[in-house]
Design a protein around this motif. Structure first.
Motif, short mmCIF file in Angstrom:
data_model
loop_
_atom_site.label_atom_id
_atom_site.label_comp_id
_atom_site.label_asym_id
_atom_site.label_seq_id
_atom_site.Cartn_x
_atom_site.Cartn_y
_atom_site.Cartn_z
N ASN A 74 0.80 -1.22 0.00
CA ASN A 74 0.00 0.00 0.00
C ASN A 74 0.83 1.27 0.00
O ASN A 74 0.29 2.37 0.13
N TYR A 75 2.13 1.14 -0.16
CA TYR A 75 2.99 2.33 -0.20
C TYR A 75 4.05 2.10 -1.27
O TYR A 75 4.72 1.07 -1.28
N PHE A 76 4.19 3.08 -2.19
CA PHE A 76 5.06 2.90 -3.36
C PHE A 76 5.92 4.16 -3.56
O PHE A 76 5.48 5.13 -4.17
N ILE A 90 3.54 7.36 -3.42
CA ILE A 90 2.09 7.30 -3.56
C ILE A 90 1.56 6.19 -2.67
O ILE A 90 2.21 5.16 -2.50
N ARG A 91 0.38 6.42 -2.13
CA ARG A 91 -0.26 5.42 -1.28
C ARG A 91 -1.46 4.83 -2.00
O ARG A 91 -2.00 5.42 -2.94
N SER A 92 -1.92 3.69 -1.52
CA SER A 92 -2.89 2.92 -2.29
C SER A 92 -4.26 3.56 -2.36
O SER A 92 -5.10 3.13 -3.15
N ASN A 93 -4.50 4.60 -1.58
CA ASN A 93 -5.81 5.26 -1.65
C ASN A 93 -5.81 6.42 -2.65
O ASN A 93 -6.77 7.18 -2.72
N ARG A 129 7.52 18.60 -12.19
CA ARG A 129 7.70 17.83 -13.44
C ARG A 129 7.58 16.32 -13.24
O ARG A 129 7.72 15.56 -14.20
N ILE A 130 7.36 15.91 -12.02
CA ILE A 130 7.32 14.48 -11.71
C ILE A 130 5.91 14.08 -11.32
O ILE A 130 5.23 14.80 -10.58
N ALA A 131 5.48 12.91 -11.83
CA ALA A 131 4.18 12.37 -11.46
C ALA A 131 4.29 10.86 -11.31
O ALA A 131 5.15 10.22 -11.93
N VAL A 132 3.45 10.31 -10.46
CA VAL A 132 3.38 8.87 -10.30
C VAL A 132 1.92 8.46 -10.41
O VAL A 132 1.03 9.14 -9.90
N THR A 133 1.68 7.36 -11.12
CA THR A 133 0.33 6.80 -11.24
C THR A 133 0.33 5.40 -10.68
O THR A 133 1.33 4.68 -10.74
N LEU A 134 -0.80 5.01 -10.11
CA LEU A 134 -0.93 3.70 -9.49
C LEU A 134 -2.21 3.03 -9.97
O LEU A 134 -3.29 3.65 -9.91
N ALA A 148 1.72 4.77 9.88
CA ALA A 148 0.75 3.97 9.14
C ALA A 148 0.68 4.50 7.72
O ALA A 148 0.62 5.69 7.48
N GLY A 149 0.76 3.63 6.74
CA GLY A 149 0.70 4.05 5.35
C GLY A 149 2.04 4.36 4.74
O GLY A 149 2.12 4.78 3.58
N GLY A 150 3.13 4.19 5.49
CA GLY A 150 4.45 4.36 4.92
C GLY A 150 5.03 5.75 5.11
O GLY A 150 4.29 6.73 5.22
#
Lengths: 113, 114
Positions: free
Chosen positions: A31-33, A50-53, A61-66, B98-100
């Protein structure tokens, strides 16, 4: 345990172009990336996480998608600059894993001037 | 704050020698860990600790010992070095949320075992 695969292992782009690095993970409990940038001779440094929610997160300039259903997440760097050249690592952390991060094998990004 | 510090930066050992890699953090983080980094393999967790007096094994613990007598320090011991332990070693620390939360890495120790 968790298994994180990262592609590509090397990526060259022209300055000003975009770069995309993709990772897949195996543990649906993750749940954490975070994404880390490592410059030559230095330790990794967090650039975004990014977290899973959350499905997407941006920082300039940076983005993360999950995509939790497909179990993959991606790093997007726009308007690349020579100083973006480095090794990038993705990682995953499973809930209840006592903070154990499993890292991908890394992507060497080279931005050509 | 100095963050996470590691000593030495470089070390050459002969097979069978022992040594301790030092790691210290001044951020009052509960969690500390040791990784090794080998070409093409990313970072692999060796040992970790969630607080003073508590340690546990990671993915590749064989050949390494750790202890955590204080919040600040987390040394890694190689009892009998082997060429397979030639690697770059990173220590990291973080809060436990919690949650990293972000792990802060030290500058690394480059170890060569001949």
């Amino acid at each position: 345990g968790e298994n994180v695969e990262q592609h590509p292992s090397t990526l060259s782009v022209q300055e000003g172009d975009s770069a995309v690095i993709k990772c897949t993970y195996s543990d649906s409990a993750s749940n954490y990336f975070p994404w880390y940038k490592q410059e030559l001779g230095k330790g990794p440094q967090l650039i975004i996480d990014i977290r899973s929610n959350v499905g997407e997160k941006k920082d300039q300039r940076i983005a993360v998608t999950l995509n939790k259903t497909a179990k993959h997440f991606s790093l997007h760097i726009t308007e690349t600059q020579p100083e973006d050249s480095a090794v990038y690592f993705c990682a995953g952390e499973a809930s209840g894993s006592a903070r154990q991060l499993t890292f991908g094998s890394g992507t060497q990004l080279t931005v050509l001037p | 704050n100095a963050g996470v510090t590691q000593t030495p930066k470089f070390q050459v050992l002969k097979t069978g020698q022992s040594m301790t890699l030092q790691c210290a953090q001044d951020m009052n983080h509960e969690y500390m860990s040791w990784y090794r980094q080998d070409p093409g393999m990313g970072l692999r967790l060796i040992h970790y600790s969630v607080g003073a007096g508590i340690t546990d094994q990671g993915e590749v613990p064989n050949g390494y010992n750790v202890s955590r007598s204080t919040t600040e320090d987390f040394p890694l011991r190689l009892l009998s070095a082997a060429p397979s332990q030639t690697s770059v070693y990173f220590c990291a620390s973080s809060q436990i949320l919690a949650g990293g939360s972000e792990q802060y890495f030290g500058p690394g120790t480059r170890l060569t075992v001949t």
